[in-house]
Structure formats: C-alpha cells, structure tokens
Design an enzyme around this catalytic site. Structure first.
Site, short mmCIF file in Angstrom:
data_model
loop_
_atom_site.label_atom_id
_atom_site.label_comp_id
_atom_site.label_asym_id
_atom_site.label_seq_id
_atom_site.Cartn_x
_atom_site.Cartn_y
_atom_site.Cartn_z
N ARG A 173 -6.77 10.14 -0.08
CA ARG A 173 -6.77 10.84 -1.30
C ARG A 173 -7.89 10.86 -1.88
NH1 ARG A 173 -3.07 6.39 -3.32
NH2 ARG A 173 -3.56 5.72 -1.32
N HIS B 163 0.94 -1.38 0.17
CA HIS B 163 0.25 0.04 0.19
C HIS B 163 0.88 1.22 -0.08
CE1 HIS B 163 -2.99 2.92 1.15
NE2 HIS B 163 -4.06 1.77 1.07
#
Ligand SMILES: Cc1cc2nc3c(=O)[nH]c(=O)nc-3n(C[C@H](O)[C@H](O)[C@H](O)COP(=O)(O)OP(=O)(O)OC[C@H]3O[C@@H](n4cnc5c(N)ncnc54)[C@H](O)[C@@H]3O)c2cc1C
Ligand code: SF4
Ligand code: SF4
Ligand code: FES
Lengths: 263, 604
Positions: B256, B236
């Site tokens: 995000r 990740h």
C-alpha cells in the site's frame, strides 16, 4: 457470531486426494524411508504435508521451519532428490503420481529425520573477517552510496542461509572438504563484504588459503538451487576468483601494489 | 534425578531476534559475559520475516520530519495509552540505531543523493521507513548476527527456556533444554533479558511462526512480573487468504505504501467510505490526491489505505461480512493498477516488492504485477507484554529485563507499522545496557536446586502419560479456534466469557497431555510445553479484553463500539495473585509532561 472467522471462512472448495510421502527417518547412526499417506488439497506445499503427517501419525517426526514463506531458510530438504525449501514446493509442481520422497540435506551430518547438523556454516562464517567500514563521508557520521553501487551487494544480501547451495556443492557433498572449503554460501558472504562500497578489509589471502576458493570448479550447481535466485557463481565466485588471481598471480598488479597499497 | 549442566554468565538473553541480538551485543560491549539462547537456529527468528521497514525520523526524504512528529504519530496510533517515555526515547533514538546498522554493514535502499531512503507507511505522517526492498527484517537480523558473532557472545541455538529461576525477589537465571537431545541446562546469570517475541500462535490465522507461543510473557508472569495491555492484539489487515495452506501469511503494508489500493468485489475503494475523525486532516480527499502522496507530493495527504491497521482491518472485515468480499473471503489488494500511472510498472513492482512478487507467484500462482491479490486480516503482533521501566527496560521483578515484542508500552493500543523494528534496536540496546549495569552492581545470586528439579519434573511429565494422555496438537488447535472465533477482531462480552470457560477446560486437558517417543527433536513434546504458555497468554488477553469495556485501537467491542473517556484513564495490568489466579488491575495512565503534551497539540 462476532468472531473473525466469518471473514475468513475457507471459502471455495478444495478437492483433496490421498498422497504417499516417503520420508527418511533416522539419526546419525542410520535410518530408512517410511511411507505415510495423507490428504493433499489445493495449493498445498510439501511442508504442509509434513505437518499433517506429524499431527496425524508421526508426532515425533523432526523437521525445521519458521516462516512458511521462503524467508527464513529453515525448511531445506531434498524433495524427490532435489534440494529445495519445503515451504515453497507446491504439490502441484511435483509429478502427479508415485510417492514424494523427502529426505534431509545430504551434505550435512544427520541429526534426526529431516534435521541436519549445519554448524559447519556458522563456524565457517566466523572465520571470515568482519565488515570494516571506511570513515564516514559526512560530518554527521553517515555515508553516501548510490543505489547503482549497492545493487550487487544487495543481491548477495538476499541470502536466507538455507544452505541448499552448500548441500548441492560436490566439494562438500561428495568430497567432504568441510575443513578446507567454506562453500558457496560463504563465498557469497565474502563477496558481499568484498564488494561492499564502504568496506576496507582485504579477504583475498584468506579466500585463497583458509577458505579454499580454488576448490570451486564452477559447475554452477549452487546457482541452480538457490531459492533467492542469487547468481552465486557468475556474480560472486567468479569475480572473487579473478580478484584472487589479480592479487596473487598477476605480476603487473603486484608491481602496482607496491606503489598503491590497499585493495 | 535428571542430570543437568550449569553455565554461568553475567547476562543471559533469551531470544535472538532483533531485540535479543541488540541486547546481547550491548551487554557484551559493556564487558559482560553473555549467553544468547534461542529456539531456532541463529538468524531464523521472526525478525527475519519483517518486510516493510523500520521507522526512524531521519528526514532524508521529507525534511519536515523530526522526532517530535514521530513521537506524536506513535502516541496517536497508540490512542494515548502508550508509555510516553518509551515513545519519546524511541522517536529520539531510532535514527541513531539505523545509522549504527549501516556502520555494521547493513545496505539500505538509497535516495538519489546517496542517503538512506525512506518509504511511506500507515500512520506515519512523512516517509519514514528505512528499508531494503521488502526484506528489511532480513537485513536487520543478518547485520546484527554478523556483527554479534565477533563479539564473543556464547550462542545456544535450538534451546527452549522453560522456567526463570529466582533467589528471593530477584531473577538469577533460566532453565531450558536443547531441542536436539532434550537435555536440561541451567544458565545462571546476574541479569536476564527476555526478547522472546509474540503470541500469534494463540490464534488460528496468523502471520506468526511456531516460535510465537508467548513464552516470554508466560515466563515473566510465572516469575511474578506484571503484564500490561494484553487486550491489544494487532490484526494485520492484509494476510494471504488463498490457497488455504498459506492463509494468514503476511502481505506487507509496503504494497500500500507503494500505491496498492483496496477494492471490494464491486471495484469500489471502500477505504474512502470510513475515515476516522482524528485522521481526517491527514487523509487524501480523493484518489487523485492519494496517488500524488504516493509519488512524494508534499502537499498531498495519504490515501486511506494507509490509515492505521486496526481501522483498515475492521473495514475489510465489514466489507466481507456485508457480502462485498472477494471469492475466497477477503478483499482485493491491487498494485498492478499503477500501470495506468507509470511506465515499466511491472519492473518497478518487482524491484520494490520482490519477495511479495515471489511469494504470490510461487504460493498462489498470482502475478501481482498483472492482477490483484486477495487479502484478509491476520493475527500479527501483540502490543501488550511485560511491563517495563521506560528507560531501563527492567520489569517489575529485579534483574529481569524485557525488550522487543515481548515488552509492552511503546505502542499503546495499536502499533504503527515499522515501529517494531526500530523498537527492537532502541530498546534492545537499552535492555542490554541496563542488564549489564544491574549485573555489575548486584553480583551473582544463588540458584535453588529444588526449583530446578521441580521445573524439570513438570517439563517431563507428559512422557509419563505417554500415548494414553491428551494429544498436544489437538489441544493447541482447539485453543487456536477458541481465540480466533471468540476473542478475535470483533469482540463481545458473552463470547469472551465463553472463551474463558473454554480456556479453563483446555487447561485441564493440557495438564493431561501425553507424549510418546524420545526426547530428541520431538515436536509433540515441544508443543506440550508451549501449550502452557499459550494458555497463560490467552487467558491474559481474554481477561483484559473483557475488563476494557470500550473500543480503542486494536480492541473493537461490538457491545461497546465507542471509546470511553473513563477507559482512557487506565492501562490494564495482569499478575499472578497469591492464590495462584490471574488478577486484572487498573493502572492509571501517567500524565504527560507539559512539553510532550505540547508536541502532541502542535501535531494534531
Ligand atoms: C511477516 C511479518 C512481517 C513484519 N514486518 C514488519 C515490518 O516491516 N516492520 C516492523 O517494524 N515490524 C514488522 N513485523 C513485526 C516484527 O518483525 C516483530 O515484531 C519483531 O521482529 C519481533 O522481534 P523480537 O526481537 O522481539 O523477537 P523475534 O525476532 O521473534 O525473536 C524471538 C526470539 O526468541 C526466541 N524464543 C522465544 N521463546 C523462547 C524460549 N522459550 N526459549 C528460548 N528462546 C525463545 C526465538 O527463538 C527467537 O529467537 C513483522 C512481523 C511479521 C511476522
Ligand atoms: S560452482 Fe563451485 S561452489 Fe558452486 S556448486 Fe559448483 S563447485 Fe560448488
Ligand atoms: S546463497 Fe542461495 S542457496 Fe545459498 S544459502 Fe543463500 S539463499 Fe540459500
Ligand atoms: S519455513 Fe522459512 S523458508 Fe521455509
């Protein structure tokens, strides 16, 4: 070197200093505190220290943990006498001198070291009637709820079942009323169901009789320790108590109910 | 000989995360007696940590979404190595599984018209993730748990399964011990469902907890089942990097999705510098367009921060290696900047990302509403796992099923965020259903006591060696270092061959591990048992990664930096050979049916 560790070498310097941890070791038959000394560095939490102690000097020291980020509610303990999550208690928040005491939650029977028997909470939950939704609002089987109407329930559903509130509640901790009182966590759970916009079940009689809501005398100790900052007392227990009162003691409501059954 | 208790059920489910709970609920709803076994307390499995949301093409926020687009996104994300049947079923059934959670009491965030709200996530064309702030996994596991406890399922908490029991070809139960006392127990069953999650603890830096030691992968492998796609480990892009003790803890992609941007130390949004060709049409041209996308402008394309995880992780790696990283060896992830765009941004951030706010304030003294976070890649998820049939989730061993992270197929070479939570319920349900069917059709087999006794003897052997043996924690830590440094985000043949040698040496050390003390909650003993599983999955990851001589999805090879047409044609299967050694076999990718191929073309 193509490995990842370039990008993640533990940049920056971190000072480390020895620190003593006074950890309760024992089981249902009894136990005592043992002192362990380990190096503490920047940003460390109590759980890190416990893990270090396991790796260095006490490989059979028992404790529970999973997420290390305050999300699973496994690592509950009493640190310097206060119920807290070990993974969210930074060393630099504790007094700089003297040993750090770490002991298991005292409201539950000890199993071993920092691990306690929390099965009461699972049994108590099972005794609360389950979610029973109204018929769907739309032909496709879905419901409509406004965000404002679910905010309160979402607050309760943040609960990570750390059982710290149960640990601090005097009704369980000092008076051992585990059989008569479900405790704050389960009252939050009941409140989440009762205040769920879709739910049609009525749990008020159970709350009054089986679940012992009357035992709570609103000391608010539970709210103070909740790591999820759920306003347990004001938002869940007091409104539930009011509903119970309305249901069982208020003559006007009783009369009203004759004409309009349901919640 | 050691005494053990035997319990009988129609179906035993190993693992109580989203997949295991959903499987248990389904099997019991079909009238089976069900045992549910897990290493932690109920409700503490990994699923509880999932943050961002679960992907389902409900089209509540953007009505252009449909299962077909979701299917195409999943296949593109997986670089077409996915089991297309699973990708299809997943996209088709996920919306119903989300609604089912709502019917069982889950309270998702809402749209203005009162429906389930959906958010943007990497690799998903439209806002698709049903979510509850950034604690969606908690909502899922609690809903399933609270529903499941009224179903008459027998739950066995804090028990570890160490071996699957077989009668001929078929699996007929499992052997495990309770962590509290160290007593052994046999769960005899007509069908077994593995739902044990992943393998992150094979690496040093990971978002995963102690539970993720690849137990299910290793149990299946030892029982003769095929493993698939093990080279594909997802790193990740955004884990915490500072302070050291929190390194690896996840920072949700939801940051995000809500407008967070990545910058290097020079303040540059470096993600704009490298946009893969197959995503160019779907990526914002500039910062302004990216922001419009975040705000829900349907004509805007997504910002490059929301490209797939493999790509973002490599870009971060590159910035850091080039000396453009943040002070502690990561890059900056900035959500505070949205104050330039919206009023009350601080409150908005706290509302949308409450647990991220809390996590950074508490663990790092950072207020994410005011200043950027420092983030870097962390081992997060394994796409590979037990090879299963797409419809039934049965492994290559009769009576053995697998669902959730431990199963392979849905995600191919790279998983899209949010596709795991939906995976758990879609295939958890299917595994439960088909395990129940299998149980009804096949009846009980026989458990062989010699097999049980042998497995118990192996599990207890470390006590015989006592303090004189190797330290389990030390071996585990050396393995994590090996995998992190030699089989990490950027791989080369030489380093991986070294890793294999090292794994060989570590195996020899693991065979000599000793533990002292009692059996009650003894972490040293538990680790000695986990070690074998970790070594098996580490070997599988390394062997597969060596065999795949290309870069695709989550696998990036410095010595073969491009995709190869040849490698696009096969998946890799790992199985235990007759000589007891691990074999790597190329399995041709099954061609897509024309109608699915067409969906992919239409959504290019
Ligand atoms: C921090 C974090 C955030 C994430 N966010 C998202 C997200 O937003 N969206 C998304 O889709 N995915 C997300 N993921 C991924 C997703 O959460 C996991 O892949 C998923 O929850 C795995 O579920 P599972 O049911 O397969 O296994 P788990 O939930 O991990 O459960 C595994 C179970 O197996 C048990 N078990 C293991 N071994 C044994 C054994 N030997 N004996 C007995 N029991 C055993 C464990 O005790 C546990 O109960 C996230 C993951 C992490 C770590
Ligand atoms: S407020 Fe009630 S439930 Fe909470 S600690 Fe006090 S008595 Fe217990
Ligand atoms: S209400 Fe708060 S203190 Fe109580 S169990 Fe839940 S999270 Fe823990
Ligand atoms: S380890 Fe999960 S809350 Fe502490």
């Amino acid at each position: 070197m193509a490995g990842q560790h370039n990008s993640t070498s533990s940049g920056g310097s971190s000072e480390r200093a020895p620190r003593t941890f006074r950890v309760w070791r024992g089981d249902a038959r009894g136990g005592q505190f043992h002192d362990y000394t380990t190096q503490v560095g920047e940003g460390m939490v109590v759980l890190d220290a416990i893990h270090q102690i396991q790796a260095e000097s006490a490989p059979d020291l028992a404790c529970r943990w999973n997420c290390k980020a305050g999300k699973c509610g496994s690592c509950s303990a009493e640190i310097n006498g206060t119920p807290r999550l070990m993974c969210m208690t930074r060393m630099d928040q504790l007094p700089p001198d003297g040993p750090v005491t770490v002991e298991p939650m005292r409201a539950f029977p000890p199993v071993r070291d920092l691990v306690t028997d929390v099965s009461h909470n699972f049994r108590a939950k099972k005794s609360i009637k389950k979610f029973t939704p109204r018929k769907p609002d739309a032909p496709d089987g879905t419901w409509r709820m406004q965000q404002a109407d679910v905010d309160r329930v979402q607050e309760f559903r943040k609960c990570i079942e750390c059982f710290l509130c149960q640990d601090v509640c005097h009704v369980l901790r000092d008076h051992h009323k585990h059989d008569e009182f479900v405790g704050p966590r389960l009252l939050v759970y009941a409140a989440a169901l009762e205040m769920h916009p879709l739910d049609t079940e009525n749990r008020l009689a159970d709350l009054k009789n089986r679940h012992g809501i009357g035992y709570c005398n609103i000391t608010k100790c539970c709210t103070k320790v909740c790591p999820e900052h759920i306003t347990i007392t004001d938002n869940s227990i007091i409104p539930l108590k009011e509903r119970v009162v309305d249901e069982f003691y208020d003559p006007l409501t009783k009369l009203f109910r004759i004409f309009k059954p349901g919640k | 000989m050691e005494h053990y208790q035997t319990l009988e059920h129609d179906v035993v489910v190993i693992g109580a995360g989203g997949a295991g709970l959903r499987a248990a609920i389904e099997a019991s709803a079909m009238g089976c007696s069900v045992a549910l076994v897990c290493k932690s307390l109920l409700g503490k499995a990994h699923t509880v940590m999932a943050e961002g949301g679960m992907a389902a093409a409900m089209a509540n926020v953007d009505d252009r979404d449909s299962w077909k687009v979701h299917f195409a996104d999943t296949m593109r994300g997986g670089q077409y190595l996915n089991n297309w049947r699973m990708a299809q079923l997943h996209a088709q059934e996920a919306p119903a599984r989300v609604r089912e959670l709502e019917a069982w009491g889950a309270v998702f965030d809402r749209t203005r018209d009162g429906r389930i709200l959906q958010r943007n996530f990497g690799g998903h064309r439209y806002p698709r993730l049903a979510h509850v702030g950034d604690r969606t996994g908690l909502e899922m596991i609690r809903t399933l748990q609270d529903h499941g406890i009224h179903q008459g399922i027998d739950v066995f908490m804090e028990m570890t399964v160490v071996s699957l029991l077989k009668d001929g070809d078929r699996v007929v139960g499992a052997l495990g011990y309770d962590r509290e006392r160290g007593r052994f127990r046999v769960w005899k069953a007509k069908a077994v469902v593995l739902a044990t999650g992943g393998v992150g603890k094979a690496f040093r830096i990971t978002s995963n907890s102690w539970e993720y030691t690849g137990d299910g992968h290793a149990l299946a492998y030892e029982a003769g089942a095929d493993l698939l796609d093990m080279e594909f480990v997802q790193f990740h892009p955004t884990g915490m990097v500072w302070p050291p003790s929190v390194r690896g803890i996840l920072v949700t992609e939801g940051v995000r999705g809500e407008g967070g941007v990545l910058r290097n130390k020079d303040g540059r949004r470096f993600m704009f510098d490298d946009i893969p060709d197959n995503y160019r049409n779907q990526t914002a041209k500039d910062e302004e367009e990216g922001w419009r996308y975040v705000c829900g402008d349907k004509n805007a394309n997504r910002p490059p921060e929301l490209l797939t995880r493999d790509h973002v992780a490599r870009c971060i790696n590159r910035e850091v290696k080039a000396g453009r990283g943040s002070p502690h060896g990561g890059v900056f992830l900035d959500i505070a900047w949205i104050k330039e765009k919206i009023p009350n941004s601080e409150e908005h951030i706290r509302k949308k990302l409450p647990s991220m706010y809390h996590q950074f304030i508490t663990l790092a003294n950072i207020d994410i509403t005011k200043v950027p976070m420092e983030v870097g890649p962390t081992t997060h998820y394994i796409m590979g796992g037990v090879r299963v049939d797409g419809d039934t989730q049965m492994s290559t061993v009769p009576g053995l099923f697998a669902a959730g992270e431990v199963a392979a197929g849905l995600h191919g070479a790279n998983r899209l965020g949010g596709n795991s939570l939906s995976d758990l319920v879609v295939f958890g349900k299917r595994a439960g259903e088909h395990a129940a069917k299998f149980a009804k059709e096949h009846g009980a087999g026989a458990v062989n006591p010699a097999q049980v006794e042998d497995a118990i003897r192996r599990a207890l052997a470390p006590f015989d060696r006592g303090d004189a043996g190797e330290n389990a924690f030390a071996v585990q830590s050396d393995l994590q270092g090996t995998m992190q440094d030699l089989v990490g985000i950027v791989r080369t043949e030489n380093e991986m061959l070294r890793a294999l040698e090292e794994i060989g040496r570590l195996k020899a050390r693991a065979a000599k591990v000793g533990v002292s003390g009692h059996r009650e909650y003894n972490p040293g003993w538990h680790t000695s048992i986990d070690l074998h599983n970790l070594l098996t999955v580490s070997e599988a990851i390394t062997r597969a990664a060596i065999e795949r001589k290309e870069s695709r999805g989550a696998q990036f090879r410095e010595d073969y930096p491009d995709k190869s047409a040849e490698c696009a044609k096969f998946n890799l299967v790992l199985r235990k050979g007759a000589d007891g050694r691990m074999q790597v076999v190329r399995e041709p990718v099954r061609p897509l049916p024309a109608e699915l191929q067409q969906i992919i073309e239409e959504n290019k």
